[in-house]
Every structure is written in C-alpha cells, then in structure tokens.
Design a protein around this motif. Structure first.
Motif, mmCIF file in Angstrom:
data_model
loop_
_atom_site.group_PDB
_atom_site.id
_atom_site.type_symbol
_atom_site.label_atom_id
_atom_site.label_comp_id
_atom_site.label_asym_id
_atom_site.label_seq_id
_atom_site.Cartn_x
_atom_site.Cartn_y
_atom_site.Cartn_z
ATOM 1 N N ASP A 76 -1.626 -1.538 -7.443
ATOM 2 C CA ASP A 76 -2.863 -2.294 -7.685
ATOM 3 C C ASP A 76 -2.583 -3.757 -7.979
ATOM 4 O O ASP A 76 -3.320 -4.664 -7.543
ATOM 5 C CB ASP A 76 -3.615 -1.662 -8.856
ATOM 6 N N ASP A 82 0.814 -1.221 0.000
ATOM 7 C CA ASP A 82 0.000 0.000 0.000
ATOM 8 C C ASP A 82 0.845 1.268 0.000
ATOM 9 O O ASP A 82 0.383 2.337 -0.428
ATOM 10 C CB ASP A 82 -0.903 0.003 1.249
ATOM 11 N N LYS A 130 1.327 3.655 -9.111
ATOM 12 C CA LYS A 130 -0.056 3.250 -8.766
ATOM 13 C C LYS A 130 -0.422 1.911 -9.377
ATOM 14 O O LYS A 130 -1.077 1.075 -8.742
ATOM 15 C CB LYS A 130 -1.035 4.339 -9.245
ATOM 16 N N LYS A 131 0.042 1.654 -10.619
ATOM 17 C CA LYS A 131 -0.270 0.390 -11.291
ATOM 18 C C LYS A 131 0.327 -0.783 -10.519
ATOM 19 O O LYS A 131 -0.339 -1.809 -10.316
ATOM 20 C CB LYS A 131 0.281 0.438 -12.713
ATOM 21 N N PRO A 137 1.785 8.670 -9.143
ATOM 22 C CA PRO A 137 0.973 7.924 -10.133
ATOM 23 C C PRO A 137 1.771 6.886 -10.899
ATOM 24 O O PRO A 137 1.217 5.935 -11.418
ATOM 25 C CB PRO A 137 0.459 9.033 -11.040
ATOM 26 N N ASN A 168 1.244 3.579 -3.088
ATOM 27 C CA ASN A 168 0.327 4.654 -3.485
ATOM 28 C C ASN A 168 0.879 6.027 -3.125
ATOM 29 O O ASN A 168 0.486 7.039 -3.728
ATOM 30 C CB ASN A 168 -1.040 4.456 -2.794
#
Length: 821
Positions: A814, A800, A810-811, A807, A803
């Motif tokens: 996820d 986490d 971010k991928k 950006p 994050n």
C-alpha cells in the motif's frame, strides 16, 4: 677260602682231602691236597717271642769272579704280599723286613715309595729306615684299593743308592664284608593268564661289592614267599644264578588273582646260609588278561515294545557280563540278530561304556501286519577266545518285542484318482466317489471329508460318503486346466486320538466339446489400393481341439453387399485362406471386413469375425507409402480428442512458464528492503539468487530511520546509499566521520558508517557477499516505521506483486504501490 661247615672232631680220616679246580673256558683242571693239623697251644714263652717275619733281601748286582766284576743273574721274582682287609691289628702291623747284605759293611737307610706310602693315600705303609721293617698302619678296604704297588730303596748315609729299587706288591685279600644289593627294591613284571609252566616272567638282579671271582661276591637267588598262595603256593620259581623268574605251575587266572607279590632273596658265598650275607627285594607280577571268558547274557529273555511306524528308537536293552578286563577287546561285546527278523527291521548297537546291547528299529513296523517279534540274539567278543578255553565262544538270548497300535493317517487309494469327463457339465452333476481308507483296522473310527484345493471352485464333496458333485460348469478352456487335466485336492480326517488326516488328489481329464466358435487370425492386416501385387493370408483361431477345430471353412457374408462386391476370399487349405480385392481400385482407408468361419465340429460352429484391413497406397514393392495419411484418416474421435487435450496442456505449460519468467524479472527489479513492521531489521537477511552485481542499483533514503528527537542538519545527510551486493560503477560519496559515542538511536548513521567501512576495508568479503554487523544494540526506542518515505526513483516501480506475498507485505504494497490505505 676253606671253611668248616660244621663242628667235627679231627681224626685221621679228616686229616687230608683233595680240592679240584677247573677253568670254565679252557676246561683245564687242577687239584691240591689239603692236610689238617691241630694248631699248637700257645704258651707264655711263645707269646713273648715275636712272630717270625719274612725277610726280603736285595739281590746283588755284581760279584767278583776271577778278579773281575760280573753281573748277577736275577732268576727270581719277589712274590706279592697278601694282606687281608679289615684286619683288627694291632697297628702298626709288621708285614716284611727289607734287608741288603751290604748293611754289614755300610750304614744303610731304607725307604718305600708309591701310592699308600709317600703318595696318596699316604701313610698307610711305613718302613723303619734302620731295620727295614715294613708295616701297615690301619685296616685296608679291598673295595677301595685292591692292590698296592710299592718300591723299596736302600741308600747310604750320604744318600747314595747302594741297591737297585725292588718292587713290592701288596694284595688286599677280600673278606665278606658287603651284602648283596638289588638294583631296584621293587621289580614289576607281567605274565598272561593261563600261561603254561616254564613261561618266562622277569629277571631280578643284585650286585655285591665283594670280589666277584671269590665266594664273597658269588650270589644265589631264591624265593622266600609268594602272596597270595592260590591256586598253588609255588606258582613261580627263580634261577638261583641268573635271577630269571619263570612259572612252574598252571592255573594263572586273572579273574581270580590279578597280582602276585614275591619276596626275592640274594645271598653271597654261593648262597651259604651260615656264612653268606643276604638281602631281599619285592617282585610284583601282574597277571594280564586274555579272552578266556565269553560274554554271558544276564537273562534268557528280554522284553521291549515299540509304537508302529517309529524308527530309530530303542526297543530293549540287552545286558551281559564278562569277567575279562573291562574296555579291552576281550571284554567288548558284539551283538548280532541270528533269527526272528527276516526283513531286517531291527539292529543292535553296543554301548561303549556299559557294554550293553541297544536293540533299535531301523524300518517302520505296521501293527496291522505284525503285532510281535521274537528275536534270537547272540553276543561275542571283538577278539576270539584264547586257545584251549572250553567255554562256548558266544552266548544267546531271545528278545520279545511288542508292537503298539497308534492312530495312523487315512489314505486315498488310488492317489491321484483320474476320471474322464466331458466339459460343459451342468452344476449338480455327480462325478465320482473319492473315499479314503483307514489303516487302523482294529480301531472304530469315522472319516470326514473336506475340500482343500479347488482352483476354479467347480466341485464339492460330501463330508460323509465322499461323493464329489459339480457346483459350476466344467470348462476345458479354463486357465486352471493344464493339458486337459483339472486337479482338485481333498482331505480325509478321522476322529482318533490324536486325530489324523490324509490328502488325496482327484484329476479330471476333460474331454473337449465344440463350445468355442473360430475367430479370424490375424485381426488386422493391410493391402494396396489395387489388387496386385498384395493379398491377405488369414487363418482361424479355435480354443477347441480336434476334431472340434480345423479344417475350417471361410466365406464372406451376403450383407452388406459391398463386402462381396469389393472383396473375394479363397480357401487355400483346411486352415488357411486368402483375402483379395475384387475391384481394381479401393480408396485408401481402414475397412472392416466380416468373415464367416466354420469349424469341423459335430455339430459345427460358425462365427462372423471382423478383419480390419488397412488399404494404402503402395510402391513398386508392395509397401505402403501414405502411412501417416491413412493413420490420420483412420483415427477415431477419442484419439483426436486426446491429441487436442495434449496440445492444450502443452500450451498452458508454455504460458505458465512465460508468466513465471516475467514475475521473476520483476522480483529482480525490486531492490527495496521489505521488512514487516513487527520484525527487527537486524534479524532478517535478504537472499538473492544471482551472484555478481548485475542488478540495477536502487537508492534508499535512510534519513527517516532517525528518532524524532534526534534531528541533525540536512547538510550532513547522505543523498542515498548503494547496496553492497552490486558492483560499484561510480565514485563513492564521502561520508562524515561518525562520532566516538554515537547516539543509540542514530540507525541511519550506523548503517552508513558500516557500509563505508566495509567498502574501504581490503580484507572485507567481496561486494556480493553478505555483511554481518557486530552491533546488536540494547533495543530500539523508535516508534512506528510508517513515516518512511521512498526515494524518488522508487515511485516508478510496480509493487503490486507484494500483495501476493501475504498479509505481512500488504502494508508495504500500500505504501509503495500508491494504495489509498
């Protein structure tokens, strides 16, 4: 040598005369009689007869007497032979005949030896070996050889000597064949001008190669000419024997004739003009300068002008003439002021090049006091005039100096101006009139006034009349007042051309009034809970001065009633009092005690000052022992809030540090290579903060790095790879050998082969070093990396925090963090 001075008929009167000779050293005298006779006329018979030649006979060595040989006594000496030089011949010229009386019985041979015969110079003298006739073969030169010493010999035909050699001396008689020669063709001498007759000037010298002991070498000198011939054609004479030149007339004046040229003649034969030979030389006599001319001013009066208040300026240029030689002490002029300058405002300096006198101003001159100066100046030389000069030793002239009026600075008088005034004056009060004076009394000018410096901005000045008025209250206790004096500066300017200005200072001596109430001093004190053993000594602070300050009166107010119930004050003297506890015990704490202080002013001024007293528990020495508690009890609300804020901020800093440490630990556990899909894997470097291999190993499945069209059997896939920045803890897996021509898209095998080669290479960098690969490739044909799968061990980690990285991560967050996207 006796010569006929002139032609004369020979008579009985002139047939005989006497010649006297005297030795200069011994004074011995001789005389000889000379008889003159007519030379007989030569006839043909007499010419044919050979001239009679002197005969020299060898002396006999032995003679027979009484049947025995006896030595003949030689009682005579052969006289020398005199032979004139430069004889015209004919040559060979017979001199003498040498004969031996034994030539009657024997056949003899004659010879001569010596310089001039058989020795250099050879061949000058020869002898007939048979007849013994001695002859000279060429003219002789006395200046080369003045005497010849020969030896004559007589031998028989067998070469046996029959006679002892005899000496023959031949003297070369001097003839006057050399002219006198001066040692220098040009002679230089000097003589001071004005020299008296008989003054020695110089000596000229000539030499003659002829015999100096004969008339041919005896020289006499005389002056042939003098140029110029002024003031007399015979200014000089010469000693005819020594060549000394001396003056014979007065009137040598360098300013008229600077140089004389003399033609000197030297003649031999004691100066006989008929028979003597002569030569000439030039004598140049320079007349040297003496101070016989004083400096003379070119004008009787000189004029000059100078602006007032100017110094070191040239007022006038004094010119003089001096006939003496320039740039000598007899020419250099010295100037002095003999009158018209009693205060010494002028000086005269001499220009070394032009000899002019430069009149300069050395002290300022006031036009309003002196408009003109008439100076009397004198000029004289550096050295005094020569003796006997009838001129006055100096020359005088007058210098008229005009002073030019210029615009001068106005000035305040007196400056500074001191006034005494009580403090507390209200605004608008007129203090004084501070005006300036204009020194230019002969100029119609107006003066305007302005303020230059007013530190407290208390004053203003009228620009026309100079009246000074207050615009604020004067306060003696102001920080701008030093030693009761307040300084203000004002400017006075005139309207002249150019405008000038002057400054003046107004000093206000402020008298004290009782406008400040006294205050307690010190403002804080401490004492014990019990009256003994401590007491508080206090005094008063009053910004006023005597008589508006001490002595002071100290008292406690009536309210609140607790003040007089708990405290008592006792006056010690006019400046000090003592505060004590009135009750036996007062609880520790901070108390504010009001004190009434009254000064001695007229009228007096009172003030209630607060004294903060800290009451504390004391030991036997009277020192507080519960300082912390009393300080805490005495803290105000603001101080407590400040302390609480500091504690809260400290706790927040500690908490932030803990959070940061936890996040740092999580970052250390993240072992996956986080790459933005848009970045090339070969252009990124993972940087770790720690050295060594202490991090936990993470295995990644790189099988998904192959292109879709390049699928190989799973049997040859490695189960995982180990990061090379961690120390190995188990045996290395065996990797298949890569083919010589790998598929360009086999990225997984390429990385595995590189890792293996680096691990097995002993020359490779340490395990915790960055690996650099040479392979760049021609560009990847792989598509999106979204099909990458994490290993089984990666699912247990928390991703986490990715994050928070922006950006670009971010991928990955996820994919590995289990997000729905």
């Amino acid at each position: 040598m006796v010569y006929a001075v002139r032609s004369f008929p020979l008579s009985s009167e002139h047939a005989k005369f006497l010649i006297y000779a005297q030795d200069k050293e011994t004074q011995e005298k001789w005389q000889v009689a000379v008889k003159l006779s007519l030379k007989p006329t030569l006839t043909e018979d007499s010419v044919k007869e050979p001239p009679e030649v002197e005969e020299i006979v060898f002396p006999r060595q032995f003679s027979k007497h009484s049947g025995h040989l006896q030595r003949q006594k030689r009682d005579w000496v052969i006289p020398p032979i005199n032979l004139p030089e430069n004889s015209r011949g004919p040559f060979p010229q017979e001199l003498v005949r040498i004969r031996s009386d034994r030539d009657k019985n024997l056949s003899l041979r004659y010879s001569v030896t010596g310089p001039g015969a058989d020795q250099p110079p050879t061949g000058i003298f020869i002898i007939n070996p048979i007849s013994g006739q001695l002859s000279v073969t060429k003219p002789l030169d006395r200046e080369q050889i003045a005497r010849f010493h020969l030896r004559a010999h007589a031998v028989d035909i067998n070469g046996n000597q029959v006679e002892n050699p005899i000496d023959i001396v031949i003297n070369v008689i001097d003839m006057n064949d050399n002219r006198p020669e001066f040692l220098h063709q040009v002679w230089n001498g000097t003589v001071p001008e004005g020299s008296k007759p008989g003054t020695y000037v110089m000596t000229v010298t000539a030499i003659d190669a002829d015999d100096p002991n004969a008339l041919n070498g005896m020289l006499r000198y005389r002056i042939l000419s003098q140029a110029p011939s002024t003031p007399s054609p015979n200014m000089f004479t010469i000693n005819n024997e020594t060549g000394d030149i001396i003056t014979v007339a007065a009137g040598l004046d360098r300013e008229k004739v600077q140089q004389y040229t003399l033609i000197i003649q030297a003649t031999d034969m004691e100066g006989n003009p008929t028979y003597g030979l002569s030569n000439t030389a030039t004598a140049i006599i320079t007349v040297t300068d003496v101070n016989d001319n004083p400096p003379e001013f070119t004008a009787m009066t000189f004029y000059g002008e100078v602006p007032e208040n100017r110094v070191d300026v040239i007022v006038a240029n004094l010119t003089v003439t001096d006939k003496d030689q320039p740039h000598t002490p007899a020419w250099n002029a010295v100037y002095r002021i003999s009158g018209g300058d009693p205060t010494g405002r002028f000086a005269i300096q001499t220009d070394p090049n032009s000899n002019d006198g430069l009149v300069t101003v050395v002290k300022p001159i006031d036009f309003e006091t002196n408009r003109m100066f008439v100076l009397t100046v004198a000029a004289e030389n550096q050295v005094p005039l020569a003796k006997g000069i009838q001129h006055p030793p100096q020359s005088t002239a007058t210098v008229s100096v005009t002073v030019i009026d210029v615009n001068e600075n106005p000035y305040f008088a007196p400056n500074p101006k001191i006034i005494r005034q009580e403090e507390g004056l209200h605004a608008g009060t007129m203090l004084a009139t501070f005006t300036a004076q204009d020194p230019d009394r002969y100029m119609q000018q107006n003066i305007r006034y302005t303020k230059l410096s007013d530190p407290a901005n208390w004053l203003k000045i009228d620009p026309v009349n100079g009246q000074i008025t207050t615009i604020a209250v004067l306060d003696r206790e102001s920080p701008n007042v030093k030693n009761n004096i307040y300084n203000a500066t004002f400017l006075a300017s005139d309207n002249g051309i150019p405008p000038m200005s002057g400054t003046g200072t107004l000093q206000i001596y402020l008298l004290d009034i009782n406008d400040n109430a006294p205050q307690v001093l010190p403002q804080e004190a401490e004492t014990c809970e019990t009256p003994d053993p401590n007491s508080i000594n206090i005094t008063a602070l009053d910004y006023d001065i005597d008589p508006n300050a001490g002595p002071f009166a100290f008292d406690l107010p009536l309210s609140p009633v607790t003040i007089k119930r708990n405290w008592t004050i006792t006056r010690l003297n006019g400046d000090f009092a003592q505060l004590n506890l009135k009750i036996k015990f007062l609880e520790a704490g901070i108390y504010e005690v009001p004190i009434i202080i009254t000064d001695s002013g007229n009228p007096p001024k009172s003030n209630i000052s607060i004294l903060r007293v800290k009451v504390c528990q004391c030991d036997s020495n009277g020192d507080c022992t519960d300082v912390d508690r009393i300080v805490g009890a005495g803290l105000g609300t603001g101080a407590i809030i400040a302390i609480l804020l500091c504690i809260i901020i400290l706790l927040i800093l500690v908490l932030m540090f803990v959070v940061w440490m936890k996040r740092r630990d999580k970052e250390r556990q993240a072992k996956q290579l986080l790459i933005d899909p848009e970045d090339d894997v070969r252009d990124n470097i993972l940087k770790y903060d720690e050295e060594g291999g202490g991090e936990e190993d993470q295995d990644y499945d790189l099988s998904q790095l192959q292109q879709p069209d390049t699928v190989e059997p799973d049997a040859i896939k490695p189960v995982g790879i180990r990061r090379m920045d961690e120390r190995p803890i188990h045996a290395e897996p065996q990797y298949p050998v890569r083919s010589a021509a790998p598929h360009p898209g086999d990225i997984g095998d390429f990385i595995n082969e590189g890792l293996k080669a680096a691990d097995n290479d002993p020359t490779a960098p340490p395990y915790d070093s960055l690996l650099v690969f040479d392979y760049e490739g021609s560009g990847s044909t792989a598509g999106s990396l979204s099909s990458l799968n994490s290993s089984s061990s990666g699912g247990e980690q928390d991703y986490d925090y990715l994050n928070d990285w922006g950006p670009r991560f971010k991928k990955l967050a996820d994919m590995y963090g289990g997000g729905d996207d």
